[in-house]
Design an enzyme around this catalytic site. Structure first.
Site, PDB file in Angstrom:
ATOM      1  N   ASN A 167       0.734  -1.536  -0.374  1.00 28.02           N
ATOM      2  CA  ASN A 167      -0.093  -0.149   0.064  1.00 28.02           C
ATOM      3  C   ASN A 167       0.498   1.262  -0.128  1.00 28.02           C
ATOM      4  OD1 ASN A 167      -1.361   2.031   0.518  1.00 28.02           O
ATOM      5  ND2 ASN A 167      -2.218   1.300   2.723  1.00 28.02           N
ATOM      6  N   TRP A 168       1.210   1.710  -0.710  1.00 32.82           N
ATOM      7  CA  TRP A 168       1.999   3.171  -1.349  1.00 32.82           C
ATOM      8  C   TRP A 168       1.829   4.434  -0.825  1.00 32.82           C
ATOM      9  CZ3 TRP A 168       4.256   2.477  -7.061  1.00 32.82           C
ATOM     10  CH2 TRP A 168       5.329   1.442  -7.334  1.00 32.82           C
ATOM     11  N   LYS A 169       0.123   4.298  -0.264  1.00 33.49           N
ATOM     12  CA  LYS A 169      -0.541   5.500   0.263  1.00 33.49           C
ATOM     13  C   LYS A 169       0.145   6.421  -0.467  1.00 33.49           C
ATOM     14  CE  LYS A 169      -0.062   3.180   4.364  1.00 33.49           C
ATOM     15  NZ  LYS A 169      -0.363   3.337   6.041  1.00 33.49           N
ATOM     16  N   HIS A 193      -9.477   1.376   4.590  1.00 29.02           N
ATOM     17  CA  HIS A 193      -8.566   1.708   5.130  1.00 29.02           C
ATOM     18  C   HIS A 193      -8.213   2.423   6.473  1.00 29.02           C
ATOM     19  CE1 HIS A 193      -4.573   2.761   6.412  1.00 29.02           C
ATOM     20  NE2 HIS A 193      -3.762   2.049   5.836  1.00 29.02           N
ATOM     21  N   GLU A 232      -7.098   4.915   8.039  1.00 29.91           N
ATOM     22  CA  GLU A 232      -7.003   6.699   7.139  1.00 29.91           C
ATOM     23  C   GLU A 232      -8.097   7.149   5.918  1.00 29.91           C
ATOM     24  OE1 GLU A 232      -2.789   5.303   5.090  1.00 29.91           O
ATOM     25  OE2 GLU A 232      -2.176   4.852   6.934  1.00 29.91           O
ATOM     26  N   GLU A 280      -5.569  -4.708  10.315  1.00 29.11           N
ATOM     27  CA  GLU A 280      -5.146  -3.811  10.642  1.00 29.11           C
ATOM     28  C   GLU A 280      -5.362  -2.852  11.557  1.00 29.11           C
ATOM     29  OE1 GLU A 280      -2.787  -2.844   6.804  1.00 29.11           O
ATOM     30  OE2 GLU A 280      -4.050  -1.427   6.897  1.00 29.11           O
ATOM     31  N   GLY A 336       1.546   2.555  10.509  1.00 31.78           N
ATOM     32  CA  GLY A 336       2.260   3.843  10.539  1.00 31.78           C
ATOM     33  C   GLY A 336       3.450   4.090  12.172  1.00 31.78           C
ATOM     34  N   SER A 359       2.618  -1.807   9.909  1.00 33.58           N
ATOM     35  CA  SER A 359       3.826  -2.105  11.036  1.00 33.58           C
ATOM     36  C   SER A 359       5.112  -3.589  10.926  1.00 33.58           C
ATOM     37  CB  SER A 359       4.570  -1.220  12.117  1.00 33.58           C
ATOM     38  OG  SER A 359       4.435  -0.005  12.453  1.00 33.58           O
ATOM     39  N   GLY A 401       2.587  -0.659   4.620  1.00 30.51           N
ATOM     40  CA  GLY A 401       2.749   0.559   3.774  1.00 30.51           C
ATOM     41  C   GLY A 401       4.221   0.576   3.748  1.00 30.51           C
ATOM     42  N   GLY A 402       5.181   1.431   4.943  1.00 31.83           N
ATOM     43  CA  GLY A 402       6.317   2.088   4.958  1.00 31.83           C
ATOM     44  C   GLY A 402       7.106   1.310   3.776  1.00 31.83           C
TER      45      GLY A 402
HETATM   46  P1  PGA Z   1       2.408  -0.022   7.396  1.00 30.40           P
HETATM   47  O1  PGA Z   1       1.336   0.254   7.396  1.00 30.40           O
HETATM   48  O2  PGA Z   1       2.510  -0.603   7.324  1.00 30.40           O
HETATM   49  O3  PGA Z   1       3.577   1.862   6.890  1.00 30.40           O
HETATM   50  O4  PGA Z   1       2.752   0.613   9.646  1.00 30.40           O
HETATM   51  C1  PGA Z   1       0.321  -0.587   6.866  1.00 30.40           C
HETATM   52  C2  PGA Z   1      -1.144  -0.015   6.213  1.00 30.40           C
HETATM   53  O5  PGA Z   1      -1.884   1.728   6.371  1.00 30.40           O
HETATM   54  O6  PGA Z   1      -1.704  -0.547   5.362  1.00 30.40           O
END
Ligand code: PGA
Length: 250
Positions: A10-12, A96, A98, A168, A174, A214, A235-236
């Site tokens: 997930n590149w956001k 998600h 966010e 999640e 994050g 994470s 994500g990250g």
């Molecule tokens: P993260 O994000 O790996 O940066 O914690 C995961 C996500 O939001 O899907």
């Protein structure tokens, strides 16, 4: 029945088209021989075509990070499942945290999106998970079950197996503070039991449930060792080809 692992990036809101192309070009030789798991990249909307062109004939799957539930119309700033299909997307992340907590998406909206995505031939990755305050009040199970209940309302039996769920926990996203393998496993088991109670054992056996929050190359294997965790939504640590390749080859 063995479920096929799914490792999803997930590149956001990161990368330019050029950066997306370079990422895929660097990733492809590292994953050339991997055939026993699904590898998915979910870039932001403006990068979808760049990733689609760069993935060429590879095994990389393509997804979006969100969509609206209407097919078309006066919905400024939104995109539909038809538009995502037109860009060759196969998956779409929905609900998600966010989207829920920054953009105010409700379970009812997310449910409409899940139904629209399925109707449009996309595989939804439905994200569920509790906030820190909810965990501290011992509400984790209740929150997950409620999000599941409302999120998949009306999903027909014959398509539920195609849905992917991602557990999640909001406090792990994050933050560098990943959930323990046991906490992740417990949540994933709860989700699978819920599917079992609604759709029976075949569906519960087939549906893929991921952990996200994470996830890094250093902790991926501990999740994948747990019975019932079928992959990661990352994500990250998915933003660099080396790191994402290590996650894929956990
Ligand atoms: P993260 O994000 O790996 O940066 O914690 C995961 C996500 O939001 O899907």
């Amino acid at each position: 029945m063995a479920r096929r692992p799914l490792i999803a990036a997930n590149w956001k809101m990161h990368k330019t088209q050029q950066e997306a192309r370079s990422f895929v070009a660097a990733l492809l030789p590292k994953i050339r021989d991997i055939r026993d798991r699904d590898i998915l990249i979910c870039p932001s909307f403006p990068l979808i075509s760049a990733v689609d062109q760069a993935r060429k004939e590879s095994q990389i799957l393509l997804g979006a990070q969100n969509m609206y539930f209407e097919e078309k119309g006066a919905f400024t700033g939104e995109v539909s499942h038809g538009m995502l299909k037109d860009l060759h997307c196969e998956f779409v992340i929905l609900g998600h945290s966010e989207r829920r907590w920054v953009f105010g998406e409700t379970d009812q909206m997310i449910n409409k999106k899940v139904l629209a995505a399925i109707q449009g031939g996309l595989i939804p990755i439905l994200c569920v998970g509790e906030k820190l305050s909810e965990r501290e009040q011992n509400l984790t199970e209740q929150v997950i079950l409620n999000q599941m209940d409302l999120g998949i309302k009306g999903v027909p039996e014959d398509v539920i197996v195609n849905l992917v769920v991602a557990y999640e926990p909001v406090w792990a996203i994050g933050t560098g503070r990943n959930a323990s393998a046991k906490d992740a496993k417990d949540a994933v088991s709860l989700i699978r039991e819920f599917i079992h109670s609604r759709y029976g054992s075949v569906a519960a056996d087939k549906i893929r449930i991921l952990y996200g929050g994470s996830v890094k190359p250093e902790n991926m294997a501990t999740y994948m060792k747990e019975d019932g965790i079928d992959g990661g939504l990352v994500g990250g640590a998915s933003l660099e080809p080396d790191s994402f390749a290590k996650l894929i080859c956990y």
